[in-house]
Motif scaffolding. Structure first.
Motif, PDB file in Angstrom:
ATOM      1  N   LYS A  58     -48.882 -56.731  32.009  1.00 25.05           N
ATOM      2  CA  LYS A  58     -47.810 -55.276  32.355  1.00 25.05           C
ATOM      3  C   LYS A  58     -46.877 -55.543  31.287  1.00 25.05           C
ATOM      4  CE  LYS A  58     -49.306 -55.215  36.977  1.00 25.05           C
ATOM      5  NZ  LYS A  58     -48.841 -55.492  38.520  1.00 25.05           N
ATOM      6  N   ILE A  59     -46.363 -54.460  30.533  1.00 22.67           N
ATOM      7  CA  ILE A  59     -45.358 -54.759  29.721  1.00 22.67           C
ATOM      8  C   ILE A  59     -44.205 -53.716  29.938  1.00 22.67           C
ATOM      9  CG2 ILE A  59     -44.872 -54.449  27.022  1.00 22.67           C
ATOM     10  CD1 ILE A  59     -47.727 -55.420  26.552  1.00 22.67           C
ATOM     11  N   VAL A  60     -43.083 -54.054  29.504  1.00 19.98           N
ATOM     12  CA  VAL A  60     -41.788 -53.357  29.538  1.00 19.98           C
ATOM     13  C   VAL A  60     -41.391 -53.430  28.208  1.00 19.98           C
ATOM     14  CG1 VAL A  60     -39.522 -52.660  30.571  1.00 19.98           C
ATOM     15  CG2 VAL A  60     -41.300 -53.466  32.066  1.00 19.98           C
ATOM     16  N   LEU A  61     -41.131 -52.415  27.383  1.00 20.79           N
ATOM     17  CA  LEU A  61     -40.772 -52.678  25.774  1.00 20.79           C
ATOM     18  C   LEU A  61     -39.245 -51.937  25.882  1.00 20.79           C
ATOM     19  CD1 LEU A  61     -41.461 -53.153  22.971  1.00 20.79           C
ATOM     20  CD2 LEU A  61     -42.378 -50.871  23.050  1.00 20.79           C
ATOM     21  N   VAL A  62     -38.489 -52.964  25.168  1.00 21.79           N
ATOM     22  CA  VAL A  62     -36.946 -52.391  25.177  1.00 21.79           C
ATOM     23  C   VAL A  62     -36.791 -52.373  23.637  1.00 21.79           C
ATOM     24  CG1 VAL A  62     -34.702 -52.676  25.843  1.00 21.79           C
ATOM     25  CG2 VAL A  62     -36.403 -53.264  27.390  1.00 21.79           C
ATOM     26  N   HIS A  63     -36.288 -51.316  23.104  1.00 23.84           N
ATOM     27  CA  HIS A  63     -36.093 -51.298  21.648  1.00 23.84           C
ATOM     28  C   HIS A  63     -34.689 -51.420  21.300  1.00 23.84           C
ATOM     29  CE1 HIS A  63     -34.797 -47.089  20.946  1.00 23.84           C
ATOM     30  NE2 HIS A  63     -35.252 -46.786  21.951  1.00 23.84           N
ATOM     31  N   GLY A  64     -34.277 -51.938  20.317  1.00 28.79           N
ATOM     32  CA  GLY A  64     -32.852 -52.173  19.897  1.00 28.79           C
ATOM     33  C   GLY A  64     -32.915 -50.892  18.813  1.00 28.79           C
ATOM     34  N   SER A 174     -35.043 -47.298  26.141  1.00 25.60           N
ATOM     35  CA  SER A 174     -33.974 -47.247  25.014  1.00 25.60           C
ATOM     36  C   SER A 174     -32.729 -47.805  25.713  1.00 25.60           C
ATOM     37  CB  SER A 174     -33.651 -45.944  24.720  1.00 25.60           C
ATOM     38  OG  SER A 174     -34.713 -45.157  24.026  1.00 25.60           O
ATOM     39  N   PRO A 175     -31.973 -48.672  24.892  1.00 26.15           N
ATOM     40  CA  PRO A 175     -30.581 -49.308  25.218  1.00 26.15           C
ATOM     41  C   PRO A 175     -29.430 -48.176  25.827  1.00 26.15           C
ATOM     42  CG  PRO A 175     -30.669 -49.583  22.978  1.00 26.15           C
ATOM     43  CD  PRO A 175     -32.149 -48.769  23.198  1.00 26.15           C
ATOM     44  N   PHE A 176     -30.011 -47.181  26.626  1.00 24.14           N
ATOM     45  CA  PHE A 176     -28.944 -46.365  27.323  1.00 24.14           C
ATOM     46  C   PHE A 176     -29.056 -46.296  28.559  1.00 24.14           C
ATOM     47  CE2 PHE A 176     -28.982 -43.723  23.269  1.00 24.14           C
ATOM     48  CZ  PHE A 176     -27.553 -43.442  23.482  1.00 24.14           C
ATOM     49  N   ALA A 188     -26.296 -52.602  25.040  1.00 24.90           N
ATOM     50  CA  ALA A 188     -27.018 -53.515  24.008  1.00 24.90           C
ATOM     51  C   ALA A 188     -28.559 -53.880  24.598  1.00 24.90           C
ATOM     52  CB  ALA A 188     -26.313 -55.104  24.001  1.00 24.90           C
ATOM     53  N   MET A 189     -29.569 -53.830  23.540  1.00 25.73           N
ATOM     54  CA  MET A 189     -30.953 -53.792  23.818  1.00 25.73           C
ATOM     55  C   MET A 189     -31.039 -55.327  24.549  1.00 25.73           C
ATOM     56  SD  MET A 189     -33.775 -56.385  22.388  1.00 25.73           S
ATOM     57  CE  MET A 189     -33.468 -56.525  20.935  1.00 25.73           C
TER      58      MET A 189
END
Length: 448
Positions: A58-64, A174-176, A188-189
């Protein structure tokens, strides 16, 4: 050529299997630096993440989006401002961040939507879901600096993320973050990924970054004598962090390390720093024994211990190839099950990489060390020596004066470690009766 390929592919694929089983059903939070996307690495990263997800992770992807926001600011003739290692987000920077995040989310979703034949994405269906999973609060004024629209994570919607993951989707963040009044904050990511990993109690937090990891001698140039430290215990990571100046740039040694340490302190057992410049870095770190970057670990993964009944299958798997090529005498499962308490093993993440058995002959004050085996994957890393030392300790604790081995192939290894060759007649009577004169094994003894 196909035959050569078969000989390399089949053993490799079998060696990967334990890691596939181990990671199935686990939750990984992956933070990808905006620099990786700017460098054109998104396609391969998406392919590798889709492959990892297809194997049950299971993947949570956070982009910078640091370089993308700076690019938008430059287009508007506005200079980026930083303090305390964080962006100062004025109203122009907030607009740029929202534009950059929107564009990146489209690019990421497009990358996971591909399914061209003859590519790793063929036949894959990756549903990517993003949303308002993060509640934020303002950074406020720090040391007289007003950070304006820059924020910190206040709360993570754990239930919402877990429900989405359980549906089989990948969560994209997203870093929001948004305040309860609907105000948007630029985050911040690294902080988002760390907070989410801690709140989910994820099995891994992985940063795909500009730096290759932490070197054995941090701050010294890369060399053969200064390789990447692939496994950094939490205590050592904290000590290193305390000795470094406060990181402000992503390329500073402590920049990602501080987040790895924080995640481990908050219950994430393993945190990783990987270089995006190495193609397949995620696959190499997750499915290969030593990995490629630095892993900060809350416990020593490699455990030297006595075997239990649950380890019989792993011991058989380890020694079978060596029995087939004649290095070891064949032992059947019943014998190993009966004698399992004689075995000492090295267990790394649930996989057995080395073993040896100790058979005492108390009347002769000696014991045989049998079936000393080290997996080809970890040979040359001192695992054989660790097992030998533990066997010697066990023999001493029994009040024995020596240990002996019978070998046909590895005589020099034992001689280097203090064994001397003796005549087979030296063997205790009970062992001499079982000696196979046809095999002509050499007998080597070490005094304790």
């Amino acid at each position: 050529m196909p035959t050569v390929f078969n000989f390399t592919f089949v053993p490799w694929f079998r060696s990967v299997a334990p890691y596939i089983h181990m990671h199935r059903g686990k939750t990984f939070v992956v933070g990808i630096a905006g620099e990786a996307i700017a460098a054109g690495k998104l396609q391969h990263l998406a392919q590798d993440l889709a492959l990892i997800q297809s194997m049950g992770v299971k993947i949570v992807l956070v982009h910078g989006f640091r370089p993308q926001v700076n690019e938008q600011l430059a287009a508007k003739g506005h200079a980026p401002k930083y303090s305390h290692g964080m962006r100062i987000t004025d109203s122009v920077a907030l607009d740029c961040a929202q534009e950059a995040a929107g564009q990146l989310r489209y690019e990421i979703e497009a990358a996971f939507s591909q399914g061209l034949p003859n590519t790793p994405m063929a036949g894959s269906t990756v549903r990517v879901i993003s949303g308002n999973f993060i509640t934020a609060r303002p950074v406020g004024i720090v040391d007289g600096v007003d950070f304006q629209h820059s924020g910190l994570v206040r709360k993570v919607d754990v239930d919402g993320i877990m429900r989405t993951l359980d549906m089989g989707a990948m969560v994209l963040l997203s870093p929001f973050g948004f305040s309860p009044t609907g105000e948007a904050f630029n985050l911040a990511m690294e902080e988002v990924a760390t907070s989410v990993a801690a709140e989910l109690q994820a099995d891994k937090l992985i940063f795909v970054t500009e730096i290759p990891g932490i070197r054995m001698q941090p701050g010294e140039p890369a060399s053969e004598d200064n390789p990447i430290d692939t496994e950094l215990p939490l205590a050592a990571a904290k000590q290193l962090l305390a000795s470094l100046p406060t990181p402000t740039e992503p390329t500073d040694i402590g920049f990602y390390l501080q987040h790895c340490v924080k995640a481990c302190e908050e219950g994430v057992e393993r945190s990783h720093i990987l270089p995006f410049t190495v193609d397949g870095a995620l696959l190499l770190e997750i499915y290969v024994h030593d990995g490629i970057g630095t892993m900060v670990v809350d416990e020593k993964l490699e455990e030297l211990r006595e075997a239990t009944a649950d380890d019989v299958g792993g011991i058989l798997q380890l020694i079978e190839p060596f029995e087939k090529d004649g290095t070891l005498v064949k032992r059947d499962r019943t014998e190993i099950e009966r004698d399992v308490d004689h075995y000492t093993i090295i267990d790394h993440d649930g996989v057995i990489f080395a073993c040896a058995a100790l058979y005492p002959y108390p009347e002769a004050k000696t014991a045989e060390m049998a079936a000393l085996t080290v997996s080809p994957q970890s040979q040359g890393q001192g695992d054989g020596e660790k097992v030998l030392k533990r066997i010697e300790q066990r023999a001493r604790a029994m009040g024995l004066k020596s240990i002996f081995v019978l070998t046909t192939r590895t005589m020099h290894w034992f001689i280097k470690r203090g064994f001397v060759q003796v005549d087979p007649d030296w063997l205790p009577e009970a062992r001499k009766r079982k000696y196979n004169w046809d095999r002509k094994s050499q007998v080597l003894v070490k005094k304790l």
